[in-house]
Design an enzyme around this catalytic site. Structure first.
Site, PDB file in Angstrom:
ATOM      1  N   GLY A 104       0.672  -1.400   0.035  1.00 44.74           N
ATOM      2  CA  GLY A 104      -0.463   0.018  -0.336  1.00 44.74           C
ATOM      3  C   GLY A 104       0.147   1.301   0.036  1.00 44.74           C
ATOM      4  N   SER A 105       1.829   1.056  -0.566  1.00 41.02           N
ATOM      5  CA  SER A 105       2.730   2.201  -0.540  1.00 41.02           C
ATOM      6  C   SER A 105       2.558   3.696  -1.091  1.00 41.02           C
ATOM      7  CB  SER A 105       4.174   2.391  -0.675  1.00 41.02           C
ATOM      8  OG  SER A 105       4.395   2.037  -2.276  1.00 41.02           O
ATOM      9  N   ARG A 146      -5.777  -7.884  -9.368  1.00 42.36           N
ATOM     10  CA  ARG A 146      -6.514  -8.872  -9.925  1.00 42.36           C
ATOM     11  C   ARG A 146      -7.313  -8.214 -10.927  1.00 42.36           C
ATOM     12  NH1 ARG A 146      -6.317 -12.915  -7.115  1.00 42.36           N
ATOM     13  NH2 ARG A 146      -6.462 -13.323  -4.903  1.00 42.36           N
ATOM     14  N   ILE A 147      -7.166  -8.962 -12.122  1.00 44.80           N
ATOM     15  CA  ILE A 147      -7.473  -8.279 -12.856  1.00 44.80           C
ATOM     16  C   ILE A 147      -9.795  -8.761 -13.118  1.00 44.80           C
ATOM     17  CG2 ILE A 147      -7.806  -8.828 -15.868  1.00 44.80           C
ATOM     18  CD1 ILE A 147      -5.359 -10.266 -15.765  1.00 44.80           C
ATOM     19  N   ASN A 199      -4.886   4.121 -12.922  1.00 44.43           N
ATOM     20  CA  ASN A 199      -4.643   2.615 -12.578  1.00 44.43           C
ATOM     21  C   ASN A 199      -3.457   3.060 -12.867  1.00 44.43           C
ATOM     22  OD1 ASN A 199      -2.883  -0.070 -11.004  1.00 44.43           O
ATOM     23  ND2 ASN A 199      -2.889  -0.416 -13.756  1.00 44.43           N
ATOM     24  N   HIS A 222       0.818   1.756 -13.307  1.00 47.59           N
ATOM     25  CA  HIS A 222       1.920   0.645 -14.012  1.00 47.59           C
ATOM     26  C   HIS A 222       3.488  -0.003 -13.811  1.00 47.59           C
ATOM     27  CE1 HIS A 222       1.990  -3.181 -16.227  1.00 47.59           C
ATOM     28  NE2 HIS A 222       2.896  -2.622 -16.599  1.00 47.59           N
ATOM     29  N   ASP A 254      -3.816  -2.857 -19.129  1.00 49.95           N
ATOM     30  CA  ASP A 254      -2.702  -2.065 -18.782  1.00 49.95           C
ATOM     31  C   ASP A 254      -2.924  -1.033 -20.277  1.00 49.95           C
ATOM     32  OD1 ASP A 254      -1.935  -2.678 -16.510  1.00 49.95           O
ATOM     33  OD2 ASP A 254      -0.597  -4.327 -17.049  1.00 49.95           O
ATOM     34  N   GLU A 287       6.831   6.739  -8.573  1.00 52.24           N
ATOM     35  CA  GLU A 287       5.776   6.586  -8.520  1.00 52.24           C
ATOM     36  C   GLU A 287       4.929   7.494  -7.589  1.00 52.24           C
ATOM     37  OE1 GLU A 287       4.695   2.238  -8.089  1.00 52.24           O
ATOM     38  OE2 GLU A 287       6.217   1.834  -9.648  1.00 52.24           O
TER      39      GLU A 287
END
Length: 207
Positions: A20-21, A99-100, A115, A117, A153, A182
């Site tokens: 969870g960073s 999870r997809i 999202n 990535h 993605d 990120e």
């Protein structure tokens, strides 16, 4: 929470699977006012995720929806959607959520789900990006925040951060050096989006 003009701030739901960073970076940015939004809910898909305690320590409501506690993906996603709706979430941020999601779930949140990535998309979608970057002999690596679509993605890019690949880098070293970028990128993209900005933010590079 309300903004400077008294209007209610957008309510953000954050989905996690691990430490969870990135979630913590988003929450900190919202709590400091750098991102004009309210962290309404964190959902973890397993009770052992390190981000559960991290979210609770930040004072954010945390819900655990163990993927294996449901008979199938449809049931899991029904519970996921219900939790987000109950928290009046307006925008969903996937932050290390592994999870997809089905096309049906994505369609329900179309345009309202982001999202992050760990690659410079469209290069290296999917898993094990750091090792794949090294195997390909890339000179640079990075992260991408994008809108979520039914294709993995492949949604519209909202911002990217880039770092140099150093001689002798391991996948672990590369991942560790990318993570702080990120943590800068995701809040910056979210702030830009909620502020009405159009198009992606400028490329973010290490100094």
């Amino acid at each position: 929470m309300t903004g400077a003009n008294g209007a209610a701030l957008p309510r953000i739901g954050i989905l996690i699977s691990g430490g969870g960073s990135n979630m913590a970076a988003l929450v900190a940015a919202m709590q400091s006012g750098a991102v004009p939004a309210t962290p309404a809910l964190v959902i973890a898909d397993r009770a052992t995720a390190g981000g559960v305690a991290r979210g609770q320590a930040l004072g954010v409501p945390v819900t655990i929806l163990g993927y294996r506690d449901f008979p199938d993906r449809a049931a899991f996603e029904m519970a996921l959607d219900a939790a987000l709706q109950a928290a009046r979430v307006e925008l969903v941020c996937l932050a290390g959520f592994m999870r997809i999601l089905s096309p049906e779930f994505v369609a329900r949140w179309q345009g309202r789900m982001l999202n992050i990535h760990p690659s410079l998309l469209p290069l290296f979608p999917g898993l094990h990006t750091h090792a794949r970057v090294l195997e390909a002999g890339m000179a640079v690596h990075g992260a991408t925040v994008h809108r979520v679509t039914a294709d993995l993605d492949a949604g519209p890019i909202l911002g990217q951060a880039v770092i140099a690949v150093r001689a002798g880098d391991t996948a672990e070293q590369l991942a560790a050096r990318l993570l702080p970028m990120e943590h800068r990128l995701y809040p910056a993209v979210l702030a830009h989006l909620l502020g009405g900005g159009e198009g992606p933010i400028p490329l973010m590079e290490t100094g």
